[in-house]
Design a protein around this motif. Structure first.
Motif, PDB file in Angstrom:
ATOM      1  N   THR A  29     -12.367   2.082   6.400  1.00 56.10           N
ATOM      2  CA  THR A  29     -13.351   1.009   6.322  1.00 56.10           C
ATOM      3  C   THR A  29     -13.841   0.908   4.884  1.00 56.10           C
ATOM      4  OG1 THR A  29     -15.365   0.114   7.349  1.00 56.10           O
ATOM      5  CG2 THR A  29     -15.354   2.463   6.871  1.00 56.10           C
ATOM      6  N   GLY A  30     -14.755  -0.039   4.619  1.00 58.35           N
ATOM      7  CA  GLY A  30     -15.405  -0.103   3.318  1.00 58.35           C
ATOM      8  C   GLY A  30     -14.720  -0.956   2.274  1.00 58.35           C
ATOM      9  N   ALA A  31     -13.740  -1.763   2.670  1.00 59.70           N
ATOM     10  CA  ALA A  31     -13.047  -2.625   1.704  1.00 59.70           C
ATOM     11  C   ALA A  31     -12.428  -3.790   2.461  1.00 59.70           C
ATOM     12  CB  ALA A  31     -11.986  -1.839   0.937  1.00 59.70           C
ATOM     13  N   SER A  32     -11.800  -4.709   1.718  1.00 61.00           N
ATOM     14  CA  SER A  32     -11.135  -5.849   2.347  1.00 61.00           C
ATOM     15  C   SER A  32      -9.953  -5.368   3.178  1.00 61.00           C
ATOM     16  CB  SER A  32     -10.629  -6.815   1.282  1.00 61.00           C
ATOM     17  OG  SER A  32      -9.587  -6.210   0.525  1.00 61.00           O
ATOM     18  N   ARG A  33      -9.545  -6.196   4.136  1.00 61.64           N
ATOM     19  CA  ARG A  33      -8.406  -5.821   4.975  1.00 61.64           C
ATOM     20  C   ARG A  33      -7.162  -5.582   4.131  1.00 61.64           C
ATOM     21  NH1 ARG A  33      -6.906  -5.739  10.215  1.00 61.64           N
ATOM     22  NH2 ARG A  33      -9.034  -6.333  10.774  1.00 61.64           N
ATOM     23  N   ALA A  34      -6.943  -6.403   3.118  1.00 62.34           N
ATOM     24  CA  ALA A  34      -5.754  -6.235   2.281  1.00 62.34           C
ATOM     25  C   ALA A  34      -5.760  -4.874   1.594  1.00 62.34           C
ATOM     26  CB  ALA A  34      -5.672  -7.361   1.250  1.00 62.34           C
ATOM     27  N   ARG A  35      -6.931  -4.476   1.084  1.00 65.99           N
ATOM     28  CA  ARG A  35      -7.011  -3.183   0.405  1.00 65.99           C
ATOM     29  C   ARG A  35      -6.834  -2.032   1.380  1.00 65.99           C
ATOM     30  NH1 ARG A  35     -12.100  -0.870  -3.171  1.00 65.99           N
ATOM     31  NH2 ARG A  35     -11.036   1.007  -3.948  1.00 65.99           N
ATOM     32  N   LEU A  36      -7.404  -2.160   2.567  1.00 59.63           N
ATOM     33  CA  LEU A  36      -7.248  -1.098   3.556  1.00 59.63           C
ATOM     34  C   LEU A  36      -5.791  -0.983   4.004  1.00 59.63           C
ATOM     35  CD1 LEU A  36     -10.444  -1.631   5.739  1.00 59.63           C
ATOM     36  CD2 LEU A  36     -10.095   0.005   3.871  1.00 59.63           C
ATOM     37  N   GLU A  37      -5.110  -2.101   4.138  1.00 68.26           N
ATOM     38  CA  GLU A  37      -3.697  -2.066   4.512  1.00 68.26           C
ATOM     39  C   GLU A  37      -2.862  -1.420   3.410  1.00 68.26           C
ATOM     40  OE1 GLU A  37      -2.919  -6.120   5.464  1.00 68.26           O
ATOM     41  OE2 GLU A  37      -3.637  -5.931   7.546  1.00 68.26           O
ATOM     42  N   ASP A  38      -3.248  -1.644   2.145  1.00 66.17           N
ATOM     43  CA  ASP A  38      -2.552  -0.973   1.040  1.00 66.17           C
ATOM     44  C   ASP A  38      -2.727   0.542   1.132  1.00 66.17           C
ATOM     45  OD1 ASP A  38      -1.619  -3.337  -0.032  1.00 66.17           O
ATOM     46  OD2 ASP A  38      -3.212  -3.501  -1.542  1.00 66.17           O
ATOM     47  N   ARG A  39      -3.916   0.976   1.511  1.00 69.07           N
ATOM     48  CA  ARG A  39      -4.163   2.419   1.632  1.00 69.07           C
ATOM     49  C   ARG A  39      -3.347   3.011   2.783  1.00 69.07           C
ATOM     50  NH1 ARG A  39      -8.707   3.894  -1.429  1.00 69.07           N
ATOM     51  NH2 ARG A  39      -9.467   5.580  -0.097  1.00 69.07           N
ATOM     52  N   ILE A  40      -3.190   2.257   3.854  1.00 71.96           N
ATOM     53  CA  ILE A  40      -2.336   2.722   4.940  1.00 71.96           C
ATOM     54  C   ILE A  40      -0.892   2.821   4.469  1.00 71.96           C
ATOM     55  CG2 ILE A  40      -1.414   2.136   7.222  1.00 71.96           C
ATOM     56  CD1 ILE A  40      -4.153   0.923   7.889  1.00 71.96           C
ATOM     57  N   SER A  41      -0.450   1.867   3.660  1.00 72.71           N
ATOM     58  CA  SER A  41       0.909   1.923   3.106  1.00 72.71           C
ATOM     59  C   SER A  41       1.103   3.161   2.237  1.00 72.71           C
ATOM     60  CB  SER A  41       1.206   0.656   2.299  1.00 72.71           C
ATOM     61  OG  SER A  41       1.210  -0.485   3.129  1.00 72.71           O
ATOM     62  N   ASP A  42       0.064   3.527   1.487  1.00 73.50           N
ATOM     63  CA  ASP A  42       0.154   4.729   0.657  1.00 73.50           C
ATOM     64  C   ASP A  42       0.243   5.990   1.517  1.00 73.50           C
ATOM     65  OD1 ASP A  42       0.069   3.182  -1.614  1.00 73.50           O
ATOM     66  OD2 ASP A  42      -2.074   3.482  -1.970  1.00 73.50           O
ATOM     67  N   LEU A  43      -0.455   6.003   2.649  1.00 68.82           N
ATOM     68  CA  LEU A  43      -0.329   7.125   3.581  1.00 68.82           C
ATOM     69  C   LEU A  43       1.100   7.201   4.141  1.00 68.82           C
ATOM     70  CD1 LEU A  43      -3.694   6.741   5.541  1.00 68.82           C
ATOM     71  CD2 LEU A  43      -3.083   8.675   4.073  1.00 68.82           C
ATOM     72  N   GLN A  44       1.669   6.052   4.447  1.00 69.94           N
ATOM     73  CA  GLN A  44       3.055   6.031   4.938  1.00 69.94           C
ATOM     74  C   GLN A  44       4.026   6.524   3.873  1.00 69.94           C
ATOM     75  OE1 GLN A  44       3.078   1.833   6.218  1.00 69.94           O
ATOM     76  NE2 GLN A  44       3.485   2.570   8.296  1.00 69.94           N
ATOM     77  N   ALA A  45       3.782   6.142   2.615  1.00 70.23           N
ATOM     78  CA  ALA A  45       4.661   6.584   1.537  1.00 70.23           C
ATOM     79  C   ALA A  45       4.601   8.102   1.379  1.00 70.23           C
ATOM     80  CB  ALA A  45       4.269   5.895   0.226  1.00 70.23           C
ATOM     81  N   MET A  46       3.394   8.678   1.450  1.00 76.35           N
ATOM     82  CA  MET A  46       3.271  10.132   1.361  1.00 76.35           C
ATOM     83  C   MET A  46       4.013  10.807   2.498  1.00 76.35           C
ATOM     84  SD  MET A  46       2.071  12.800  -0.222  1.00 76.35           S
ATOM     85  CE  MET A  46       0.702  12.318  -1.303  1.00 76.35           C
ATOM     86  N   THR A  47       3.975  10.204   3.678  1.00 76.17           N
ATOM     87  CA  THR A  47       4.632  10.783   4.849  1.00 76.17           C
ATOM     88  C   THR A  47       6.142  10.864   4.662  1.00 76.17           C
ATOM     89  OG1 THR A  47       2.874   9.927   6.280  1.00 76.17           O
ATOM     90  CG2 THR A  47       4.926  10.551   7.346  1.00 76.17           C
TER      91      THR A  47
END
Length: 304
Positions: free
Chosen positions: A239-257
């Motif tokens: 939470t705490g940011a725009s949907r686009a930014r939060l989706e980017d953070r989820i993408s970064d979690l996927q990349a680390m995985t």
């Protein structure tokens, strides 16, 4: 002066209307550190009027067991967060439900204000799971969400999960016990620092404690088996940011995985998912809103 709980029954695993509400409030504030009146109402008495809880809180404050700190948001100027005073913390530390939990006393309004944003956000993340469980006939209540759970990961370092969730999925006579480490991200750290938490969980997954002063012996298995029959799934709530930014953070979690070998090993054995807090609140956590960090379509957290 420390006050007595004489005549008050011990806390049960889940709130009951027969249990004194004042004890439930003290237990909830001890476990969850802090909460607003609205959060406590949703947690403990979702079908009761707000005035019922306000009366209890005011009596506890008059007795010197709880205190409050105002929230800083301009649009919530009349809302406060409640926490235990030192007397309240001493009163609750020997309750059976809380025995063995390290104390986290808040000794002043200043100290409370520093903890408020993140602590309340973690409580906020918990409430939809409890609401969903009541609606679906599953088992998950205020005492099934334990904040700030620490585990050693070796080399003198610890991993502290924002919360550990215990949840029983009930389908007729079939009962499925689920556990999850929960990380609540308010976009206050870099996306890379958030993703690095996955490495810490991979370290916990592999960590085997050795007795001090002894040679390395045959493996007794990972240290986490002391607490969990299976390694809990890992849920990131953003939470705490725009949907686009939060989706980017989820993408970064996927990349680390996919890119880190130890995290990839973890992901082959442990379900990993991420969701946006506002989606959880709007649709419920069992809606198909969780993005698997290994890829694939969004799904309920129970099906990761």
């Amino acid at each position: 002066m420390t006050r007595s709980l004489s005549g008050v029954p011990a806390a049960e695993p889940a709130p009951s209307p027969a249990e004194p509400l004042r004890l439930q409030v003290l237990t909830a504030l001890s476990l969850h550190r802090m909460a607003t009146t609205g959060q406590l109402l949703q947690m403990l008495r979702p079908d009761s009027p707000r005035q019922l809880l306000s009366r209890v809180l005011n009596k506890l404050r008059s007795a010197g067991l709880v205190d409050l700190t105002p929230l800083q948001e301009p649009d919530r100027s009349r809302t406060h967060a409640w926490y235990l005073t030192p007397d309240g913390a001493r009163l609750t530390r020997d309750l059976p439900l809380l025995r063995g939990r390290p104390p986290y006393p808040i000794t002043s309004t200043t100290a409370a204000s520093l903890k408020t944003p993140h602590t309340l956000c973690v409580v906020r993340a918990h409430l939809p799971f409890a609401t969903d469980a009541r609606r679906l006939g599953h088992e998950h209540g205020p005492w099934d969400w334990t904040p700030e759970v620490a585990h050693s990961i070796g080399e003198g370092e610890r991993l502290v999960a924002d919360a550990v969730l215990h949840y029983t999925h009930v389908d007729g006579e079939h009962r499925r016990k689920l556990r999850a480490f929960v990380e609540v991200d308010r976009t206050t750290m870099s996306s890379e620092r958030l993703a690095v938490k996955l490495i810490d969980y991979a370290r916990l997954f592999q960590y085997e404690a050795q007795p001090v002063g002894r040679r390395r012996t045959a493996s007794t298995g990972p240290a986490w088996l002391r607490w969990y029959p299976v390694f809990p799934r890992i849920l990131f709530i953003l939470t705490g940011a725009s949907r686009a930014r939060l989706e980017d953070r989820i993408s970064d979690l996927q990349a680390m995985t996919t890119q880190h070998p130890h995290v990839a090993t973890l992901a082959r054995e442990v379900p990993l998912g991420a969701a946006i807090l506002q989606d959880i609140e709007q649709h419920g956590p069992t809606a198909p809103i969780w993005v698997p960090l290994t890829g694939g379509d969004p799904r309920p957290w129970t099906n990761l």
